[in-house]
Design a protein around this motif. Structure first.
Motif, short mmCIF file in Angstrom:
data_model
loop_
_atom_site.label_atom_id
_atom_site.label_comp_id
_atom_site.label_asym_id
_atom_site.label_seq_id
_atom_site.Cartn_x
_atom_site.Cartn_y
_atom_site.Cartn_z
N MET A 1 0.85 -1.18 0.00
CA MET A 1 0.00 0.00 0.00
C MET A 1 0.89 1.25 0.00
SD MET A 1 -3.32 -0.31 2.23
CE MET A 1 -4.67 -1.15 1.51
N THR A 2 0.40 2.25 -0.67
CA THR A 2 1.11 3.53 -0.73
C THR A 2 0.50 4.47 0.29
OG1 THR A 2 1.48 3.16 -3.08
CG2 THR A 2 1.83 5.38 -2.27
N CYS A 3 1.34 5.27 0.93
CA CYS A 3 0.87 6.23 1.92
C CYS A 3 0.82 7.63 1.31
CB CYS A 3 1.79 6.24 3.12
SG CYS A 3 1.81 4.68 4.01
N TYR A 4 -0.21 8.35 1.64
CA TYR A 4 -0.41 9.72 1.16
C TYR A 4 -0.85 10.60 2.32
CZ TYR A 4 -0.87 7.33 -3.35
OH TYR A 4 -0.67 6.55 -4.46
N ILE A 5 -0.61 11.87 2.16
CA ILE A 5 -1.26 12.88 2.99
C ILE A 5 -2.27 13.56 2.07
CG2 ILE A 5 -1.00 15.07 4.23
CD1 ILE A 5 0.13 12.74 5.78
N VAL A 6 -3.53 13.54 2.47
CA VAL A 6 -4.58 14.13 1.66
C VAL A 6 -5.21 15.27 2.47
CG1 VAL A 6 -6.78 13.73 0.51
CG2 VAL A 6 -5.03 11.93 0.51
N SER A 7 -5.26 16.42 1.86
CA SER A 7 -5.90 17.58 2.47
C SER A 7 -7.24 17.80 1.77
CB SER A 7 -5.01 18.82 2.31
OG SER A 7 -5.69 19.97 2.71
N ASP A 39 -11.22 24.64 10.62
CA ASP A 39 -11.89 25.52 9.66
C ASP A 39 -12.25 24.82 8.36
OD1 ASP A 39 -11.65 27.64 11.47
OD2 ASP A 39 -9.69 28.20 10.67
N GLN A 40 -12.94 23.69 8.45
CA GLN A 40 -13.40 22.93 7.29
C GLN A 40 -12.28 22.28 6.48
OE1 GLN A 40 -16.71 22.26 6.76
NE2 GLN A 40 -16.98 23.32 8.68
N VAL A 41 -11.07 22.24 7.02
CA VAL A 41 -9.94 21.58 6.36
C VAL A 41 -9.58 20.33 7.17
CG1 VAL A 41 -7.54 21.76 5.62
CG2 VAL A 41 -9.04 23.75 5.46
N TYR A 42 -9.52 19.20 6.49
CA TYR A 42 -9.19 17.93 7.12
C TYR A 42 -7.89 17.41 6.51
CZ TYR A 42 -13.95 17.97 8.87
OH TYR A 42 -15.10 18.31 9.51
N ILE A 43 -6.95 17.03 7.36
CA ILE A 43 -5.70 16.42 6.92
C ILE A 43 -5.80 14.94 7.23
CG2 ILE A 43 -3.19 16.39 7.13
CD1 ILE A 43 -4.36 19.07 6.09
N LEU A 44 -5.70 14.12 6.18
CA LEU A 44 -5.86 12.68 6.33
C LEU A 44 -4.55 11.97 6.06
CD1 LEU A 44 -9.03 12.25 4.07
CD2 LEU A 44 -8.96 12.88 6.48
N GLU A 45 -4.23 11.00 6.90
CA GLU A 45 -3.16 10.05 6.57
C GLU A 45 -3.87 8.91 5.87
OE1 GLU A 45 -0.35 6.98 8.88
OE2 GLU A 45 -0.25 9.05 9.60
N PHE A 46 -3.53 8.74 4.61
CA PHE A 46 -4.32 7.88 3.73
C PHE A 46 -3.45 6.77 3.17
CE2 PHE A 46 -6.71 6.86 -0.08
CZ PHE A 46 -8.02 7.02 0.34
N ASN A 70 -12.08 21.10 -2.14
CA ASN A 70 -10.79 21.13 -2.83
C ASN A 70 -9.91 20.09 -2.14
OD1 ASN A 70 -11.51 23.39 -4.44
ND2 ASN A 70 -11.07 24.72 -2.72
N TYR A 71 -8.90 19.62 -2.84
CA TYR A 71 -8.06 18.58 -2.27
C TYR A 71 -6.62 18.73 -2.77
CZ TYR A 71 -8.67 16.73 -6.91
OH TYR A 71 -8.71 16.60 -8.26
N THR A 72 -5.73 18.18 -1.98
CA THR A 72 -4.33 18.06 -2.33
C THR A 72 -3.88 16.67 -1.91
OG1 THR A 72 -3.98 20.41 -1.88
CG2 THR A 72 -2.03 19.05 -2.03
N VAL A 73 -3.13 16.00 -2.78
CA VAL A 73 -2.64 14.66 -2.47
C VAL A 73 -1.13 14.68 -2.56
CG1 VAL A 73 -2.63 12.23 -3.15
CG2 VAL A 73 -4.71 13.59 -3.42
N CYS A 74 -0.45 14.28 -1.51
CA CYS A 74 1.02 14.19 -1.50
C CYS A 74 1.41 12.78 -1.05
CB CYS A 74 1.63 15.20 -0.55
SG CYS A 74 1.29 16.89 -0.99
N ARG A 75 2.28 12.16 -1.79
CA ARG A 75 2.75 10.84 -1.44
C ARG A 75 3.87 10.96 -0.40
NH1 ARG A 75 4.97 5.99 -5.30
NH2 ARG A 75 5.71 4.72 -3.59
N PHE A 76 3.89 10.03 0.55
CA PHE A 76 5.01 9.96 1.48
C PHE A 76 5.28 8.49 1.81
CE2 PHE A 76 1.69 9.63 4.61
CZ PHE A 76 2.24 8.98 5.69
#
Length: 77
Positions: A1-7, A39-46, A70-76
């Motif tokens: 599985m790949t890990c991401y941070i999703v905002s 403030d309606q922004v959720y940071i997910l470890e995905f 809106n979203y942002t996806v960053c791989r880590f």
């Protein structure tokens, strides 16, 4: 599985049921835990088996033409 941070940033404060429906749909894409919320922004470890491009396309589909969020996806690793 790949890990991401999703905002995820909800636009115009949608109803809580709309937010819950979106999180239910996101659960079908992988597993996540909410790391922060403000403030309606959720940071997910995905974690997902899917590529970042595929994940971004699915999030775009979920946001819909009204762009509920809106979203942002960053791989880590």
């Amino acid at each position: 599985m790949t890990c991401y941070i999703v905002s995820i940033k909800f636009v115009n404060k949608p109803a809580i049921t709309t937010q819950l429906d979106i999180f239910e749909a996101i659960k079908k894409l992988g597993t996540f835990s909410i790391q922060d919320q403000k403030d309606q922004v959720y940071i997910l470890e995905f974690k997902s088996e899917f590529t970042q491009v595929w994940l971004e396309e699915r999030l775009k589909d979920l946001a819909g033409p009204a762009e509920v969020f809106n979203y942002t996806v960053c791989r880590f690793d």
